[in-house]
Scaffold this motif. Structure first.
Motif, mmCIF file in Angstrom:
data_model
loop_
_atom_site.group_PDB
_atom_site.id
_atom_site.type_symbol
_atom_site.label_atom_id
_atom_site.label_comp_id
_atom_site.label_asym_id
_atom_site.label_seq_id
_atom_site.Cartn_x
_atom_site.Cartn_y
_atom_site.Cartn_z
ATOM 1 N N ILE A 48 105.083 -18.615 83.862
ATOM 2 C CA ILE A 48 106.291 -19.335 84.239
ATOM 3 C C ILE A 48 107.041 -19.750 82.978
ATOM 4 C CG2 ILE A 48 107.170 -21.437 85.352
ATOM 5 C CD1 ILE A 48 106.139 -19.360 87.292
ATOM 6 N N GLY A 49 108.372 -19.621 82.991
ATOM 7 C CA GLY A 49 109.175 -19.942 81.834
ATOM 8 C C GLY A 49 109.239 -21.440 81.568
ATOM 9 N N ALA A 50 109.661 -21.778 80.343
ATOM 10 C CA ALA A 50 109.664 -23.181 79.927
ATOM 11 C C ALA A 50 110.627 -24.022 80.752
ATOM 12 C CB ALA A 50 110.035 -23.268 78.444
ATOM 13 N N GLU A 51 111.794 -23.465 81.101
ATOM 14 C CA GLU A 51 112.771 -24.251 81.857
ATOM 15 C C GLU A 51 112.207 -24.652 83.216
ATOM 16 O OE1 GLU A 51 116.402 -22.252 82.793
ATOM 17 O OE2 GLU A 51 117.434 -24.103 83.342
ATOM 18 N N GLN A 52 111.648 -23.673 83.930
ATOM 19 C CA GLN A 52 111.081 -23.974 85.247
ATOM 20 C C GLN A 52 109.881 -24.902 85.118
ATOM 21 O OE1 GLN A 52 111.693 -20.969 84.032
ATOM 22 N NE2 GLN A 52 112.685 -19.635 85.520
ATOM 23 N N LEU A 53 109.078 -24.670 84.075
ATOM 24 C CA LEU A 53 107.862 -25.467 83.917
ATOM 25 C C LEU A 53 108.184 -26.934 83.635
ATOM 26 C CD1 LEU A 53 104.832 -25.295 83.918
ATOM 27 C CD2 LEU A 53 104.894 -24.641 81.511
ATOM 28 N N THR A 54 109.125 -27.175 82.740
ATOM 29 C CA THR A 54 109.481 -28.564 82.444
ATOM 30 C C THR A 54 110.148 -29.222 83.653
ATOM 31 O OG1 THR A 54 111.516 -27.760 81.403
ATOM 32 C CG2 THR A 54 109.672 -28.293 79.958
ATOM 33 N N GLN A 55 110.905 -28.449 84.428
ATOM 34 C CA GLN A 55 111.493 -29.003 85.657
ATOM 35 C C GLN A 55 110.394 -29.378 86.645
ATOM 36 O OE1 GLN A 55 114.189 -26.035 87.109
ATOM 37 N NE2 GLN A 55 115.862 -26.700 85.804
ATOM 38 N N PHE A 56 109.388 -28.500 86.724
ATOM 39 C CA PHE A 56 108.281 -28.733 87.640
ATOM 40 C C PHE A 56 107.532 -30.009 87.260
ATOM 41 C CE2 PHE A 56 106.179 -26.070 90.848
ATOM 42 C CZ PHE A 56 105.193 -26.961 91.237
ATOM 43 N N ILE A 57 107.217 -30.122 85.984
ATOM 44 C CA ILE A 57 106.512 -31.322 85.515
ATOM 45 C C ILE A 57 107.359 -32.562 85.790
ATOM 46 C CG2 ILE A 57 105.653 -32.504 83.458
ATOM 47 C CD1 ILE A 57 105.042 -29.702 82.301
ATOM 48 N N SER A 58 108.665 -32.473 85.507
ATOM 49 C CA SER A 58 109.541 -33.624 85.732
ATOM 50 C C SER A 58 109.597 -33.987 87.204
ATOM 51 C CB SER A 58 110.956 -33.316 85.214
ATOM 52 O OG SER A 58 110.962 -33.200 83.819
ATOM 53 N N ALA A 59 109.676 -32.975 88.102
ATOM 54 C CA ALA A 59 109.780 -33.257 89.538
ATOM 55 C C ALA A 59 108.535 -33.986 90.042
ATOM 56 C CB ALA A 59 109.979 -31.949 90.302
ATOM 57 N N LEU A 60 107.356 -33.534 89.603
ATOM 58 C CA LEU A 60 106.130 -34.182 90.061
ATOM 59 C C LEU A 60 105.950 -35.556 89.409
ATOM 60 C CD1 LEU A 60 103.692 -31.143 90.220
ATOM 61 C CD2 LEU A 60 104.641 -32.427 92.126
ATOM 62 N N ASN A 61 106.313 -35.650 88.133
ATOM 63 C CA ASN A 61 106.239 -36.966 87.489
ATOM 64 C C ASN A 61 107.230 -37.943 88.116
ATOM 65 O OD1 ASN A 61 104.203 -36.241 85.767
ATOM 66 N ND2 ASN A 61 105.528 -35.835 84.017
ATOM 67 N N ASP A 62 108.381 -37.420 88.562
ATOM 68 C CA ASP A 62 109.341 -38.279 89.269
ATOM 69 C C ASP A 62 108.701 -38.849 90.540
ATOM 70 O OD1 ASP A 62 111.224 -37.759 87.394
ATOM 71 O OD2 ASP A 62 112.545 -36.572 88.685
ATOM 72 N N ALA A 63 108.038 -37.952 91.296
ATOM 73 C CA ALA A 63 107.402 -38.397 92.541
ATOM 74 C C ALA A 63 106.334 -39.448 92.247
ATOM 75 C CB ALA A 63 106.786 -37.204 93.260
ATOM 76 N N LEU A 64 105.598 -39.225 91.157
ATOM 77 C CA LEU A 64 104.558 -40.182 90.761
ATOM 78 C C LEU A 64 105.174 -41.546 90.416
ATOM 79 C CD1 LEU A 64 101.386 -40.036 89.979
ATOM 80 C CD2 LEU A 64 102.232 -40.021 87.643
ATOM 81 N N THR A 65 106.251 -41.494 89.633
ATOM 82 C CA THR A 65 106.900 -42.743 89.217
ATOM 83 C C THR A 65 107.496 -43.471 90.416
ATOM 84 O OG1 THR A 65 107.442 -41.721 87.096
ATOM 85 C CG2 THR A 65 108.639 -43.722 87.667
ATOM 86 N N ARG A 66 108.106 -42.724 91.316
ATOM 87 C CA ARG A 66 108.700 -43.371 92.511
ATOM 88 C C ARG A 66 107.623 -44.058 93.340
ATOM 89 N NH1 ARG A 66 111.792 -38.240 92.915
ATOM 90 N NH2 ARG A 66 113.844 -38.631 91.996
ATOM 91 N N ARG A 67 106.446 -43.433 93.422
ATOM 92 C CA ARG A 67 105.369 -44.062 94.189
ATOM 93 C C ARG A 67 104.902 -45.339 93.506
ATOM 94 N NH1 ARG A 67 103.950 -45.553 98.869
ATOM 95 N NH2 ARG A 67 101.686 -45.807 99.143
ATOM 96 N N ILE A 68 104.814 -45.306 92.184
ATOM 97 C CA ILE A 68 104.425 -46.510 91.441
ATOM 98 C C ILE A 68 105.454 -47.613 91.668
ATOM 99 C CG2 ILE A 68 104.257 -47.438 89.093
ATOM 100 C CD1 ILE A 68 102.891 -44.823 88.279
ATOM 101 N N ILE A 69 106.724 -47.256 91.668
ATOM 102 C CA ILE A 69 107.772 -48.257 91.898
ATOM 103 C C ILE A 69 107.662 -48.818 93.317
ATOM 104 C CG2 ILE A 69 110.272 -48.550 92.159
ATOM 105 C CD1 ILE A 69 110.623 -46.509 89.877
ATOM 106 N N SER A 70 107.422 -47.928 94.298
ATOM 107 C CA SER A 70 107.306 -48.389 95.692
ATOM 108 C C SER A 70 106.142 -49.366 95.844
ATOM 109 C CB SER A 70 107.102 -47.193 96.620
ATOM 110 O OG SER A 70 108.227 -46.358 96.593
ATOM 111 N N LEU A 71 105.029 -49.053 95.193
ATOM 112 C CA LEU A 71 103.865 -49.952 95.286
ATOM 113 C C LEU A 71 104.156 -51.295 94.624
ATOM 114 C CD1 LEU A 71 100.980 -47.402 94.542
ATOM 115 C CD2 LEU A 71 101.543 -48.467 96.741
ATOM 116 N N ALA A 72 104.871 -51.251 93.497
ATOM 117 C CA ALA A 72 105.188 -52.503 92.798
ATOM 118 C C ALA A 72 106.147 -53.356 93.617
ATOM 119 C CB ALA A 72 105.791 -52.184 91.422
#
Length: 632
Positions: free
Chosen positions: A328-352
């Protein structure tokens, strides 16, 4: 069997060429053709091999030994940016000999050097007989990048042995004819059809087979059973309209990214005319991944504390490794990591938010830096803030204290999940970064009006922002205000441009690379940053609203009339540096390790060294444009 001297020379030439790309992949008859016609010539140190004054290029050269320096000539020459050194295996002048014109560069031997050379006619014949060589010449850097990815796949192949490719087109994943009903079909009839065919998703389509909506198993309980909906109603009244779609030519990776981004488990596959071809579910993607998206998404969505989210964070890193192995290319890969990290961060915010009373406060969580640009790698610390609106009759400072307390819990939990606290305190729990919309405007405005070194540094971090959670309109208002303010301030842009040119690509005039004291190259500070800084300035100048480096370059190029080929080569260079960064960020290291972004060029193979040089040349080209535009 008798071997003649000419045969031995041809064999030696062939053996040498096989050590370098693209000749190592060239068809045997094409390689033999090249080896038979290549004449070896000596060029003494300081001698000119080819210059524009020599007229139309008559020969194509391949360096066999020594060093050759290429220097730009003409009115746009800026000496410190206009030269590069070339070594064994590198060739020139591809563009000039392909176009039957004089070279725009002067090529001078800086060491006693030997070069193979073939005539222009032989070059053109070689292009015709060898698809590999033709591709190399017409898609120079893109070709090299693809080869690098293939090598990378081989390197990771053992770890990815059980993986199928995520580059599989969706058309190949669709195993059965599309199942759908019309919008007037009763809900009961549609449910009976789902049960009969054992499918979890029913598509509603028009007479032309164009999707109108979907109804999935997960909709049944909240949408039909609990409200007691009359099942005789047309299904169009209970379906989810405007379903997510992808073309059949899109890849499994694209589907995975869309599912991760939108939080859905089914995607409709359509043809070029928008007609339904089938449905792809998360289950279809399971077999392609050792760690499934569903596991990660489910782990994030069901997490009730930071400990559960830590496991999801580790899974994201493992999934990223698998995707690297699949090419997988770098552009798609960094987008993928960002999308999942976004979901992780949103869940942390929701819990807080469950622990803090912020009811009635209109706010948004901002991400800055690489996260703000959707360019997160596997090693990143926290860069975040809060933008909010103070309700009337409320005390501003008291509300800020409540927001900061909430932000501190989010920052601590992000740190527990592997995102280190920012050493520079660029975090939402810092009261200075928990500001109202008016305060952010005032802060940004002061940097633009008085661009001292600290203001320029701040702008390079905070102007790459996006809303990750909360009211997105607050971020939109700030972005529109920022673009308008910066676009009208030529002095600020010029200062930003000057600041962006403080770091130059680590290319040597004699040696290939200029290394840091530790013998390494910092790919973040001396590589990716060069592209990011220029893209930010071009975006501010042209009003491009995206925070992504690639999107900024593409949108600015359109407005500035830069040819597609030129901007594509620049973006390819940026992606390769990002890919090298990802490769150096091993899974067994923590985020923000000091060696995360460093590479020793001597440890790279010949192909990667060449691509890295080309990537730095693209960065230099980008900087040269900035230098000329602002007369710096």
């Amino acid at each position: 069997m008798t071997v003649t001297a000419p045969d031995m020379l041809v064999g030696a030439s062939s053996d040498f060429l096989k050590r370098f790309s693209p000749f190592n992949r060239m068809e045997p008859e094409a390689l033999a053709f090249l080896a038979q016609r290549a004449a070896l010539a000596f060029h003494a140190r300081g001698s000119e091999i080819l210059t524009p004054e020599m007229g139309q290029a008559r020969h194509f050269y391949i360096i066999q030994r020594g060093k050759v320096q290429s220097r730009q000539t003409g009115a746009t020459v800026v000496t410190e940016y206009a030269s590069m050194s070339m070594g064994p295996g590198e060739c020139f002048p591809i563009g000039a000999i392909s176009a039957s014109r004089p070279s725009t560069n002067a090529y001078v031997a800086v060491e006693d050097s030997f070069c193979f050379q073939i005539t222009a006619d032989d070059f053109m014949q070689l292009m015709q007989m060898s698809p590999v060589f033709h591709l190399f010449c017409t898609q120079y850097i893109a070709s090299l990048l693809n080869q690098s990815r293939q090598q990378l796949q081989t390197t990771f192949s053992q770890r990815a042995a059980e993986q199928q490719t995520m580059t599989t087109p969706l058309a190949q994943l669709v195993k059965q004819e599309p199942v759908f009903v019309g919008p007037d079909c009763s809900t009961r009839e549609a449910l009976e059809k789902m049960a009969e065919l054992h499918i979890g998703c029913m598509v509603i389509a028009d007479a032309e087979q164009r999707p109108l909506g979907v109804l999935t198993q997960s909709d049944l309980l909240p949408r039909l059973l609990l409200p007691g909906v009359d099942l005789s109603l047309p299904i169009s009244e209970v379906m989810t309209a405007n379903p997510h779609e992808l073309l059949s030519t899109a890849s499994a990776y694209d589907a995975a990214l869309a599912m991760a981004t939108h939080g859905v488990r089914h995607l409709l596959v359509i043809d070029a005319d928008g007609r339904l071809q089938g449905v792809v579910s998360e289950r279809d993607l399971f077999s392609l991944q050792r760690i499934s998206l569903r596991q990660i998404r489910a782990g994030i969505e069901s997490a009730t504390d930071a400990k559960a989210l830590q496991r999801a964070s580790q899974d994201i890193r493992q999934l990223a490794l698998n995707l690297i192995a699949q090419g997988i290319g770098a552009e798609q890969l960094t987008q993928f990591i960002s999308a999942l990290n976004d979901a992780l961060t949103r869940r942390i915010i929701s819990l807080a938010l469950e622990h803090h009373d912020l009811y009635g406060i209109d706010f948004a969580w901002l991400s800055f830096g690489s996260e703000g640009r959707h360019e997160q790698t596997l090693s990143t610390d926290q860069d975040n803030g809060i933008i909010w609106v103070c309700p009337e009759l409320q005390e501003l400072e008291k509300l800020r204290v409540r927001l900061v307390k909430f932000a501190r819990e989010v920052n601590d939990n992000l740190a527990a999940c592997g995102f280190p606290l920012c050493k520079g305190n660029i975090m939402a729990s810092n009261p200075d970064l928990c500001l109202t919309l008016d305060e952010w405007r005032s802060r940004f405005g002061s940097w633009i009006r008085e661009p001292d070194p600290q203001a320029l540094l701040n702008a390079s971090i905070f102007f790459d922002f996006r809303v990750l959670y909360g009211n997105e309109r607050l971020g939109d208002h700030l972005r529109a205000w920022l673009n308008k303010s910066a676009k009208s301030n030529a002095t600020f842009q010029r200062m930003m441009a000057s600041n962006a040119l403080q770091v130059v690509p680590p290319l040597g005039r004699i040696r290939d690379f200029v290394l840091d004291d530790d013998g390494m190259i910092d790919l973040k500070k001396s590589g990716a940053r060069l592209f990011v800084d220029v893209a930010r300035i071009l975006a501010l100048r042209t009003g491009a609203e995206s925070s992504s480096t690639v999107q900024r370059l593409r949108r600015a190029a359109v407005k500035m009339g830069v040819p597609n080929e030129e901007v594509s080569a620049i973006i390819d260079g940026f992606h390769f540096i990002q890919l090298l960064r990802l490769r150096s960020q091993h899974l067994d290291t923590e985020h923000d390790d000091v060696t995360d972004n460093k590479v020793n060029p001597e440890t790279l193979n010949e192909l990667d060294r060449r691509i890295l040089k080309e990537a730095f040349r693209q960065a230099r080209k980008l900087q040269l444009r900035l230098k000329l535009d602002y007369q710096l």
